[in-house]
Design a protein around this motif. Structure first.
Motif, PDB file in Angstrom:
ATOM      1  N   CYS A 421      68.041  81.206  -5.853  1.00  0.00           N
ATOM      2  CA  CYS A 421      67.299  81.218  -7.122  1.00  0.00           C
ATOM      3  C   CYS A 421      65.840  81.597  -6.902  1.00  0.00           C
ATOM      4  CB  CYS A 421      67.406  79.855  -7.805  1.00  0.00           C
ATOM      5  SG  CYS A 421      69.019  79.554  -8.542  1.00  0.00           S
ATOM      6  N   ARG A 422      65.268  81.139  -5.792  1.00  0.00           N
ATOM      7  CA  ARG A 422      63.889  81.538  -5.478  1.00  0.00           C
ATOM      8  C   ARG A 422      63.808  83.063  -5.321  1.00  0.00           C
ATOM      9  NH1 ARG A 422      60.384  77.963  -3.022  1.00  0.00           N
ATOM     10  NH2 ARG A 422      62.129  76.849  -2.019  1.00  0.00           N
ATOM     11  N   THR A 423      64.802  83.631  -4.656  1.00  0.00           N
ATOM     12  CA  THR A 423      64.818  85.081  -4.455  1.00  0.00           C
ATOM     13  C   THR A 423      65.060  85.821  -5.764  1.00  0.00           C
ATOM     14  OG1 THR A 423      65.720  84.682  -2.240  1.00  0.00           O
ATOM     15  CG2 THR A 423      65.850  86.918  -3.070  1.00  0.00           C
ATOM     16  N   TYR A 424      65.980  85.312  -6.591  1.00  0.00           N
ATOM     17  CA  TYR A 424      66.219  85.918  -7.902  1.00  0.00           C
ATOM     18  C   TYR A 424      64.944  85.918  -8.748  1.00  0.00           C
ATOM     19  CZ  TYR A 424      71.360  86.188  -7.567  1.00  0.00           C
ATOM     20  OH  TYR A 424      72.645  86.508  -7.242  1.00  0.00           O
ATOM     21  N   ARG A 425      64.205  84.822  -8.658  1.00  0.00           N
ATOM     22  CA  ARG A 425      62.954  84.740  -9.437  1.00  0.00           C
ATOM     23  C   ARG A 425      61.969  85.811  -8.965  1.00  0.00           C
ATOM     24  NH1 ARG A 425      59.717  80.989 -12.255  1.00  0.00           N
ATOM     25  NH2 ARG A 425      57.938  82.211 -13.006  1.00  0.00           N
ATOM     26  N   VAL A 465      66.374  76.307 -10.092  1.00  0.00           N
ATOM     27  CA  VAL A 465      67.286  76.891 -11.080  1.00  0.00           C
ATOM     28  C   VAL A 465      66.646  76.844 -12.463  1.00  0.00           C
ATOM     29  CG1 VAL A 465      69.508  76.617 -12.243  1.00  0.00           C
ATOM     30  CG2 VAL A 465      69.369  76.404  -9.758  1.00  0.00           C
ATOM     31  N   GLY A 466      66.043  75.706 -12.807  1.00  0.00           N
ATOM     32  CA  GLY A 466      65.399  75.591 -14.110  1.00  0.00           C
ATOM     33  C   GLY A 466      64.227  76.542 -14.273  1.00  0.00           C
ATOM     34  N   ALA A 467      63.433  76.708 -13.227  1.00  0.00           N
ATOM     35  CA  ALA A 467      62.295  77.635 -13.304  1.00  0.00           C
ATOM     36  C   ALA A 467      62.775  79.067 -13.506  1.00  0.00           C
ATOM     37  CB  ALA A 467      61.449  77.520 -12.039  1.00  0.00           C
ATOM     38  N   LEU A 468      63.865  79.431 -12.816  1.00  0.00           N
ATOM     39  CA  LEU A 468      64.426  80.768 -13.005  1.00  0.00           C
ATOM     40  C   LEU A 468      64.911  80.950 -14.439  1.00  0.00           C
ATOM     41  CD1 LEU A 468      65.491  83.498 -11.926  1.00  0.00           C
ATOM     42  CD2 LEU A 468      67.599  82.291 -11.261  1.00  0.00           C
ATOM     43  N   ALA A 469      65.624  79.944 -14.960  1.00  0.00           N
ATOM     44  CA  ALA A 469      66.127  80.027 -16.330  1.00  0.00           C
ATOM     45  C   ALA A 469      64.981  80.117 -17.328  1.00  0.00           C
ATOM     46  CB  ALA A 469      67.012  78.818 -16.627  1.00  0.00           C
ATOM     47  N   ARG A 480      68.377  71.728 -19.169  1.00  0.00           N
ATOM     48  CA  ARG A 480      69.431  70.927 -18.530  1.00  0.00           C
ATOM     49  C   ARG A 480      69.182  70.782 -17.029  1.00  0.00           C
ATOM     50  NH1 ARG A 480      74.736  73.761 -19.337  1.00  0.00           N
ATOM     51  NH2 ARG A 480      75.499  71.961 -18.137  1.00  0.00           N
ATOM     52  N   ALA A 481      68.892  71.889 -16.367  1.00  0.00           N
ATOM     53  CA  ALA A 481      68.673  71.835 -14.919  1.00  0.00           C
ATOM     54  C   ALA A 481      67.437  71.017 -14.572  1.00  0.00           C
ATOM     55  CB  ALA A 481      68.548  73.251 -14.367  1.00  0.00           C
ATOM     56  N   LEU A 482      66.361  71.220 -15.313  1.00  0.00           N
ATOM     57  CA  LEU A 482      65.123  70.504 -15.025  1.00  0.00           C
ATOM     58  C   LEU A 482      65.241  69.022 -15.356  1.00  0.00           C
ATOM     59  CD1 LEU A 482      62.730  73.256 -16.344  1.00  0.00           C
ATOM     60  CD2 LEU A 482      62.894  72.503 -13.967  1.00  0.00           C
ATOM     61  N   ASP A 483      65.994  68.682 -16.407  1.00  0.00           N
ATOM     62  CA  ASP A 483      66.226  67.268 -16.712  1.00  0.00           C
ATOM     63  C   ASP A 483      66.918  66.575 -15.546  1.00  0.00           C
ATOM     64  OD1 ASP A 483      65.017  67.352 -19.123  1.00  0.00           O
ATOM     65  OD2 ASP A 483      66.811  67.035 -20.337  1.00  0.00           O
ATOM     66  N   ALA A 484      67.911  67.255 -14.966  1.00  0.00           N
ATOM     67  CA  ALA A 484      68.613  66.671 -13.818  1.00  0.00           C
ATOM     68  C   ALA A 484      67.646  66.429 -12.664  1.00  0.00           C
ATOM     69  CB  ALA A 484      69.755  67.586 -13.380  1.00  0.00           C
ATOM     70  N   ALA A 485      66.713  67.361 -12.463  1.00  0.00           N
ATOM     71  CA  ALA A 485      65.737  67.203 -11.386  1.00  0.00           C
ATOM     72  C   ALA A 485      64.782  66.050 -11.665  1.00  0.00           C
ATOM     73  CB  ALA A 485      64.962  68.506 -11.197  1.00  0.00           C
ATOM     74  N   VAL A 486      64.309  65.948 -12.913  1.00  0.00           N
ATOM     75  CA  VAL A 486      63.371  64.874 -13.248  1.00  0.00           C
ATOM     76  C   VAL A 486      64.054  63.513 -13.139  1.00  0.00           C
ATOM     77  CG1 VAL A 486      61.946  63.891 -15.087  1.00  0.00           C
ATOM     78  CG2 VAL A 486      61.950  66.360 -14.697  1.00  0.00           C
ATOM     79  N   ARG A 487      65.324  63.439 -13.545  1.00  0.00           N
ATOM     80  CA  ARG A 487      66.046  62.162 -13.420  1.00  0.00           C
ATOM     81  C   ARG A 487      66.153  61.713 -11.972  1.00  0.00           C
ATOM     82  NH1 ARG A 487      69.539  64.545 -17.264  1.00  0.00           N
ATOM     83  NH2 ARG A 487      71.040  65.030 -15.615  1.00  0.00           N
ATOM     84  N   ALA A 488      66.250  62.681 -11.052  1.00  0.00           N
ATOM     85  CA  ALA A 488      66.369  62.340  -9.634  1.00  0.00           C
ATOM     86  C   ALA A 488      65.025  62.093  -8.970  1.00  0.00           C
ATOM     87  CB  ALA A 488      67.111  63.459  -8.887  1.00  0.00           C
ATOM     88  N   VAL A 513      57.563  68.640 -13.649  1.00  0.00           N
ATOM     89  CA  VAL A 513      57.481  68.033 -14.971  1.00  0.00           C
ATOM     90  C   VAL A 513      56.958  69.035 -15.999  1.00  0.00           C
ATOM     91  CG1 VAL A 513      56.417  66.199 -16.321  1.00  0.00           C
ATOM     92  CG2 VAL A 513      57.255  65.724 -14.019  1.00  0.00           C
ATOM     93  N   SER A 514      55.966  69.824 -15.629  1.00  0.00           N
ATOM     94  CA  SER A 514      55.441  70.806 -16.578  1.00  0.00           C
ATOM     95  C   SER A 514      56.494  71.844 -16.931  1.00  0.00           C
ATOM     96  CB  SER A 514      54.193  71.482 -16.007  1.00  0.00           C
ATOM     97  OG  SER A 514      54.491  72.161 -14.810  1.00  0.00           O
ATOM     98  N   GLU A 515      57.334  72.255 -15.963  1.00  0.00           N
ATOM     99  CA  GLU A 515      58.428  73.189 -16.263  1.00  0.00           C
ATOM    100  C   GLU A 515      59.415  72.562 -17.241  1.00  0.00           C
ATOM    101  OE1 GLU A 515      59.320  76.231 -15.561  1.00  0.00           O
ATOM    102  OE2 GLU A 515      58.208  76.914 -13.800  1.00  0.00           O
ATOM    103  N   ALA A 516      59.746  71.283 -17.010  1.00  0.00           N
ATOM    104  CA  ALA A 516      60.712  70.617 -17.888  1.00  0.00           C
ATOM    105  C   ALA A 516      60.165  70.472 -19.303  1.00  0.00           C
ATOM    106  CB  ALA A 516      61.078  69.249 -17.309  1.00  0.00           C
ATOM    107  N   VAL A 517      58.914  70.087 -19.414  1.00  0.00           N
ATOM    108  CA  VAL A 517      58.306  69.947 -20.742  1.00  0.00           C
ATOM    109  C   VAL A 517      58.274  71.299 -21.446  1.00  0.00           C
ATOM    110  CG1 VAL A 517      56.154  69.433 -21.942  1.00  0.00           C
ATOM    111  CG2 VAL A 517      56.967  67.905 -20.136  1.00  0.00           C
TER     112      VAL A 517
END
Length: 712
Positions: A421-425, A465-469, A480-488, A513-517
């Motif tokens: 995902c880093r490479t795709y970005r 994944v969330g940053a790419l999306a 969805r992806a970033l929420d999973a990361a913040v929960r963890a 957190v800023s990406e998720a928000v």
């Protein structure tokens, strides 16, 4: 004549065993050569069917195994298997030496499996070790070593077949052997070492932290039970070091990393320069030194890591089974050196090593996915340096091959997806090439149900994944992806870690957190944006409350600039109901500019690192406070977006009274900084108020100046 030949053969066997023992203790290749020559001569003068032929044959099998392990000769492995089986077949069922011969057959087939990866060799190895343990006297001197062999064979069977039952069996065998032996038994350290390895591997497979903690305990017991001059001590020191390194990788305690460096340093010091195991200890020492350099920023550790890694590679024949592993370790160290030095030579050397490893790796090798990804990361760095699109495409291709080559239950699968995902970005930023929506949604679905190898990796993959999306406009999947990361995120920095360890662990997830928000705001879900911001800030706030420095280091360097930073920080922290997103964005830009200016000062490159406030708050993050176990903070009644929240005060768990906890000793009241020009705020501490958080606590990430930032 027959009696004379038997006597000569017995003498040759004794000579061979003595020379083999000398080789094991010193690594002297001359002793190994004498051991093989003597055993060969004993076989030549002993006909098949003679009573002493089994002893002669099993001795030759043993010394050929030693030579194959040292020099990598495939023919030695095959011949060792043949002679070990011949010796076992010639024994009577009630022969008292039967367990020894079964054990040698197991060892020979084990080595054959390592070399040729035939499943039949592994099954025969387990069968022979089972028979050796069953035929051994319970609690006897040899049962520990034989049980260890059986446990290790089951561990290898798990690697080959993926059945967790093999790991459970390995732990059961090791624990039973340890329990059955008295404290001073000579083979107790062997059984403890096998149990340590089994616990560690089961942790890798299941993520059970109790297995990892128990592996540390058992590994320390194995080292303590080993006599100081025992040549096997160095191997146990190395094994224990790698367990500490693994625990550091998952929990982040710097003390574990220091233990690993110390143990491997001792292992290298105690190993003769020409010993065959020394290169492995050198390579492992390079790994832990590199990890500590990443943790502390010490250039000396990184230079030492490169040095020992190069020595390990130079001393290893190209056909040695571990040659590829040593080269991969050196590749990773070279990459870290490039990140520090930005010297193109270091990057080119890393890529050359990666291409060598890839060219020599079989298509079904279990490490192939990880090694493909490592080389892909190197090519991505090459693209960032040169802007050559061919390097970017090579990075994408390698990353995709790595993910395809790993199954979803592969322990590195989540890490491989994160790197891809880093490479795709990077490709999207450069060319606008988008990942397919269906493909991205499939990855997000998988993240929701996957069990990460560690909390760190779970947060990392969700973040990337969330940053790419977010970047490609798929904001629902991003949320969805970033929420999973913040929960963890709370699991990344548990409270039992030291303050520095918690800061470093959280710093590895800058901008999450800023990406998720941002993702939630993009889909119009301001309520969830508030909730995510509160959760993320709560983790960071609780991690920061124990800091004491509060710009003291900066005040020593530039008092006026320290005052301006305090003023800007307090404006960011202030919960003005009339301050909308645009005003908050302006405050953050002012604060970021001041922090950047501070980091340009000599000795202040780590100012507010590893947890600057900007890592975790975007310009439009709602100012919702949060209760932590350290402080009492009332909620505000309205966020800048107009979202209503409960106007009730919350109290941290653990306080037995609804009253506000007492102020910490030595903390006096602090006057609020006026809204005037920079530099007019006064030092000290304040009391809890309607503000976003209490100004009596230092800012998140505040620490003394000095040093340089480092990545996890």
């Amino acid at each position: 004549m027959a009696l004379w030949n038997r006597a000569r053969a017995s003498w040759r066997v004794q000579e061979s065993v003595a020379a083999a023992t000398a080789f094991q203790q010193t690594g002297d290749l001359g002793a190994l050569r004498r051991a093989v020559d003597s055993a060969r001569r004993a076989v030549d003068i002993t006909a098949v069917g003679k009573p002493h032929r089994p002893l002669v044959a099993v001795t030759l099998a043993f010394v050929l195994r030693l030579r194959a392990e040292r020099l990598g000769n495939d023919d030695d492995v095959r011949v060792a298997v043949d002679f070990a089986e011949e010796a076992l077949a010639a024994l009577e069922p009630d022969d008292p030496d039967l367990p020894t011969y079964y054990n040698e057959v197991g060892c020979a087939h084990w080595q054959a499996f390592e070399r040729f990866e035939g499943a039949g060799h592994l099954r025969r190895s387990i069968e022979a070790f089972e028979a050796a343990v069953a035929a051994s006297e319970p609690g006897g001197e040899q049962v520990g070593g034989r049980s260890a062999n059986l446990a290790n064979a089951h561990r290898m069977a798990y690697d080959r077949f993926g059945d967790l039952g093999h790991l459970d069996r390995a732990v059961e065998i090791g624990a039973r052997a340890v329990a059955a032996m008295p404290g001073g038994a000579a083979s107790l350290p062997i059984a403890l070492t096998a149990l340590c390895a089994a616990r560690q591997q089961r942790f890798d497979a299941t993520g059970r932290l109790d297995d990892l903690d128990e592996a540390v305990v058992v590994g320390e017991q194995a080292v303590a039970a080993t006599v100081g001059d025992d040549p096997t001590l160095v191997g146990r020191l190395s094994n224990l070091a790698l367990v500490f390194l693994k625990r550091y990788s998952h929990l982040g305690a710097a003390a574990d990393l220091d233990h690993a460096v110390d143990l491997l340093g001792r292992a290298v010091e105690r190993t003769p320069p020409d010993h065959p195991d020394r290169v492995g200890y050198l390579s492992n020492l390079g790994i832990v030194l590199r990890r500590r350099a990443q943790r502390t920023g010490l250039a000396a550790d990184l230079r030492a890591a490169v040095d020992v890694g190069e020595r390990a590679v130079a001393a290893t024949p190209a056909r040695h089974p571990n040659s590829l592993l040593w080269r991969t370790n050196l590749l990773n160290t070279r990459m870290e050196l490039y990140r520090r030095s930005q010297d193109a030579g270091d990057l080119d050397e890393a890529i050359a090593l990666g291409e060598q490893v890839l060219a020599a790796t079989p298509g079904d090798h279990r490490q192939l996915p990880r090694w493909l990804s490592n080389l892909g990361v190197a090519y991505l760095k090459k693209y960032e340096r040169t802007s050559d699109a061919a390097h970017l495409e090579r990075a994408v291709l390698l990353g995709e091959r790595a993910v395809v080559a790993s199954s979803p239950d592969h322990p590195d699968h989540m890490v491989l997806i994160a790197e891809l995902c880093r490479t795709y970005r990077a490709r999207f930023d450069a060319t606008g090439h988008r990942v397919g929506s269906a493909e991205l949604r499939h990855v997000v679905d998988w993240i929701d149900g996957a069990t990460p190898r560690s909390a760190y990796h779970g947060v990392q993959v969700g973040h990337l994944v969330g940053a790419l999306a977010n970047a490609i406009g798929e904001h629902v999947d991003a949320a969805r992806a970033l929420d999973a990361a913040v929960r963890a995120l709370p699991s990344v920095a548990p409270s039992e870690l030291t303050q520095d360890d918690r800061e470093f662990a959280l710093a590895g997830h800058a901008g999450l957190v800023s990406e998720a928000v941002a993702a939630h705001l993009s889909v119009g879900d301001a309520v969830r944006a508030v909730e995510v911001a509160e959760l993320g800030r709560g983790v960071l706030f609780s991690a920061a409350l124990d800091l004491r420095t509060d710009l003291e280091g900066l005040a020593d360097v530039d008092p006026a600039l320290a005052g301006r930073v305090r003023w800007a920080r307090d404006r960011v922290a202030r919960s003005d109901e009339d301050a909308g997103p645009a005003e908050l964005a302006r405050r953050w830009r002012d604060y970021e500019a001041l922090v950047a200016a501070v980091r340009e000062l000599p000795g202040c490159s780590r100012f507010l690192l590893p947890l600057p406030l900007t890592v975790w708050w975007c310009s439009s993050t709602p100012p919702t406070p949060v209760a932590t176990r350290f402080s009492w903070v009332p909620r505000v009644t309205r966020c800048p977006f107009g979202c209503r929240t409960s106007a009730t005060a919350t109290r941290s768990p653990g306080w037995s009274s609804s009253a506000r906890p007492p102020r910490r000793p030595g903390r006096g009241p602090r006057a609020r900084g006026p809204g005037g020009p920079p530099g007019t705020c006064s030092p000290g501490c304040g009391t809890p108020s309607r503000d976003r958080w209490s100004t009596r606590c230092p800012p998140i990430g505040s620490r003394a100046c000095g040093g340089s930032p480092s990545d996890r």
